[in-house]
Design a protein around this motif. Structure first.
Motif, PDB file in Angstrom:
ATOM      1  N   SER A 136       0.848   6.860   6.977  1.00 49.52           N
ATOM      2  CA  SER A 136      -0.366   6.034   7.018  1.00 49.52           C
ATOM      3  C   SER A 136      -1.632   6.883   7.106  1.00 49.52           C
ATOM      4  O   SER A 136      -2.727   6.337   7.197  1.00 49.52           O
ATOM      5  N   GLY A 137      -1.476   8.207   7.093  1.00 47.21           N
ATOM      6  CA  GLY A 137      -2.645   9.078   7.101  1.00 47.21           C
ATOM      7  C   GLY A 137      -3.090   9.523   8.480  1.00 47.21           C
ATOM      8  O   GLY A 137      -4.161  10.103   8.639  1.00 47.21           O
ATOM      9  N   ARG A 138      -2.280   9.263   9.506  1.00 43.29           N
ATOM     10  CA  ARG A 138      -2.664   9.634  10.866  1.00 43.29           C
ATOM     11  C   ARG A 138      -1.870  10.822  11.389  1.00 43.29           C
ATOM     12  O   ARG A 138      -1.747  11.015  12.588  1.00 43.29           O
ATOM     13  N   GLY A 139      -1.328  11.610  10.497  1.00 43.51           N
ATOM     14  CA  GLY A 139      -0.576  12.794  10.889  1.00 43.51           C
ATOM     15  C   GLY A 139      -0.657  13.833   9.793  1.00 43.51           C
ATOM     16  O   GLY A 139      -1.322  13.644   8.783  1.00 43.51           O
ATOM     17  N   ARG A 140       0.034  14.935   9.989  1.00 39.05           N
ATOM     18  CA  ARG A 140       0.024  16.023   9.009  1.00 39.05           C
ATOM     19  C   ARG A 140       1.268  15.940   8.130  1.00 39.05           C
ATOM     20  O   ARG A 140       2.372  16.187   8.600  1.00 39.05           O
ATOM     21  N   PRO A 141       1.081  15.614   6.843  1.00 37.63           N
ATOM     22  CA  PRO A 141       2.238  15.480   5.957  1.00 37.63           C
ATOM     23  C   PRO A 141       2.836  16.833   5.593  1.00 37.63           C
ATOM     24  O   PRO A 141       2.138  17.829   5.512  1.00 37.63           O
ATOM     25  N   GLN A 142       4.147  16.836   5.404  1.00 35.34           N
ATOM     26  CA  GLN A 142       4.837  18.026   4.926  1.00 35.34           C
ATOM     27  C   GLN A 142       5.821  17.608   3.846  1.00 35.34           C
ATOM     28  O   GLN A 142       6.403  16.537   3.906  1.00 35.34           O
ATOM     29  N   GLY A 143       5.962  18.440   2.844  1.00 35.68           N
ATOM     30  CA  GLY A 143       6.922  18.178   1.781  1.00 35.68           C
ATOM     31  C   GLY A 143       6.720  16.825   1.120  1.00 35.68           C
ATOM     32  O   GLY A 143       5.606  16.451   0.749  1.00 35.68           O
ATOM     33  N   VAL A 144       7.801  16.080   1.006  1.00 36.86           N
ATOM     34  CA  VAL A 144       7.766  14.797   0.315  1.00 36.86           C
ATOM     35  C   VAL A 144       6.903  13.772   1.062  1.00 36.86           C
ATOM     36  O   VAL A 144       6.456  12.785   0.480  1.00 36.86           O
ATOM     37  N   LEU A 145       6.621  13.991   2.325  1.00 34.03           N
ATOM     38  CA  LEU A 145       5.780  13.063   3.089  1.00 34.03           C
ATOM     39  C   LEU A 145       4.308  13.130   2.684  1.00 34.03           C
ATOM     40  O   LEU A 145       3.483  12.401   3.222  1.00 34.03           O
ATOM     41  N   ARG A 146       3.999  13.980   1.698  1.00 35.53           N
ATOM     42  CA  ARG A 146       2.615  14.052   1.205  1.00 35.53           C
ATOM     43  C   ARG A 146       2.229  12.803   0.424  1.00 35.53           C
ATOM     44  O   ARG A 146       1.062  12.578   0.132  1.00 35.53           O
ATOM     45  N   HIS A 147       3.206  11.963   0.081  1.00 33.05           N
ATOM     46  CA  HIS A 147       2.932  10.716  -0.628  1.00 33.05           C
ATOM     47  C   HIS A 147       2.538   9.659   0.396  1.00 33.05           C
ATOM     48  O   HIS A 147       3.389   9.218   1.182  1.00 33.05           O
ATOM     49  N   PRO A 148       1.287   9.238   0.433  1.00 34.07           N
ATOM     50  CA  PRO A 148       0.854   8.302   1.474  1.00 34.07           C
ATOM     51  C   PRO A 148       1.378   6.883   1.248  1.00 34.07           C
ATOM     52  O   PRO A 148       1.749   6.511   0.145  1.00 34.07           O
ATOM     53  N   LEU A 149       1.394   6.137   2.314  1.00 28.53           N
ATOM     54  CA  LEU A 149       1.759   4.717   2.277  1.00 28.53           C
ATOM     55  C   LEU A 149       0.700   3.968   3.058  1.00 28.53           C
ATOM     56  O   LEU A 149       0.667   4.037   4.283  1.00 28.53           O
ATOM     57  N   PRO A 150      -0.182   3.258   2.380  1.00 27.47           N
ATOM     58  CA  PRO A 150      -1.221   2.515   3.099  1.00 27.47           C
ATOM     59  C   PRO A 150      -0.588   1.458   4.006  1.00 27.47           C
ATOM     60  O   PRO A 150       0.134   0.598   3.524  1.00 27.47           O
ATOM     61  N   LEU A 151      -0.806   1.566   5.290  1.00 29.21           N
ATOM     62  CA  LEU A 151      -0.287   0.597   6.254  1.00 29.21           C
ATOM     63  C   LEU A 151      -1.428  -0.157   6.892  1.00 29.21           C
ATOM     64  O   LEU A 151      -2.468   0.338   7.110  1.00 29.21           O
TER      65      LEU A 151
END
Length: 151
Positions: A136-151
Motif C-alpha cells: 500500500s506504499g507504507r513500507g520499503r518494497p523489495q523484489g517483487v513487492l515493488r508492484h504496488p497495490l492501492p489499498l
C-alpha cells in the motif's frame, strides 16, 4: 425522533449521550431495514459505489459490523477471520496487477503461501500485515513487492 437545527461554533456543541446515541442508531437501523425490504431478488447482485461490492456485500458488511459491536466475542472472531481474509484477498488482487513470477510466504495469523513461478525464484517470507503495508506504499518494497497495490 425530532431533528434539531444547531447553528454556531461546532466546538460548543455538547457531545451526545448514550441514550441519544441509542435513539440515533435505532432510527438508522429502522431506515436501513425499510430500504432492504424494498429490494427484490434482482437487486442483491447489483454493483454499488463501493467498487467490487454488490448490494449484498454491503448489506452483509453493515449487519456483521453491527453484530461485532454488540458482542466482544463476535468482534474478536471477525477480527481474527478478517486478518486472514485481508491477506488472502490482497495477495490475489496484487497478483493480477503484475506478471512477475513469485513465491510469497506470508507469516503470522493472517499468513498463507501464494505463488506464480515461471523460474526458480526464491521464496520471499514476510509477515502478512507488513506485506500489506509495503504493497500500500507504507513500507520499503523489495523484489517483487515493488508492484504496488492501492489499498
Amino acid at each position: 425522533m425530532t431533528t434539531q437545527r444547531r447553528d454556531g461554533d461546532v466546538t460548543t456543541i455538547a457531545r451526545i449521550g448514550h441514550s441519544e446515541a441509542m435513539e440515533l442508531a435505532a432510527e438508522e437501523n429502522r431506515r436501513f431495514l425499510l430500504l432492504l425490504e424494498q429490494l427484490g431478488p434482482e437487486h442483491w447482485g447489483m454493483p454499488t459505489d463501493c467498487t467490487r461490492w454488490s448490494v449484498r456485500d454491503v448489506t452483509v458488511h453493515v449487519i456483521a459490523s453491527a453484530e461485532a459491536q454488540a458482542s466482544p466475542r463476535e468482534f474478536l472472531r471477525q477480527a481474527w477471520q478478517g486478518r486472514k481474509l485481508l491477506s488472502q484477498n490482497s495477495s490475489q488482487h496484487w497478483a493480477t496487477r503484475h506478471h512477475d513470477p513469485f513465491s510469497l510466504i506470508l507469516t503470522g495469523p493472517a499468513g498463507g503461501r501464494f505463488r506464480r513461478r515461471a523460474d526458480n525464484s526464491d521464496d520471499l517470507e514476510i509477515d502478512a500485515i507488513e506485506c500489506c503495508r509495503i504493497l500500500s506504499g507504507r513500507g520499503r518494497p523489495q523484489g517483487v513487492l515493488r508492484h504496488p497495490l492501492p489499498l
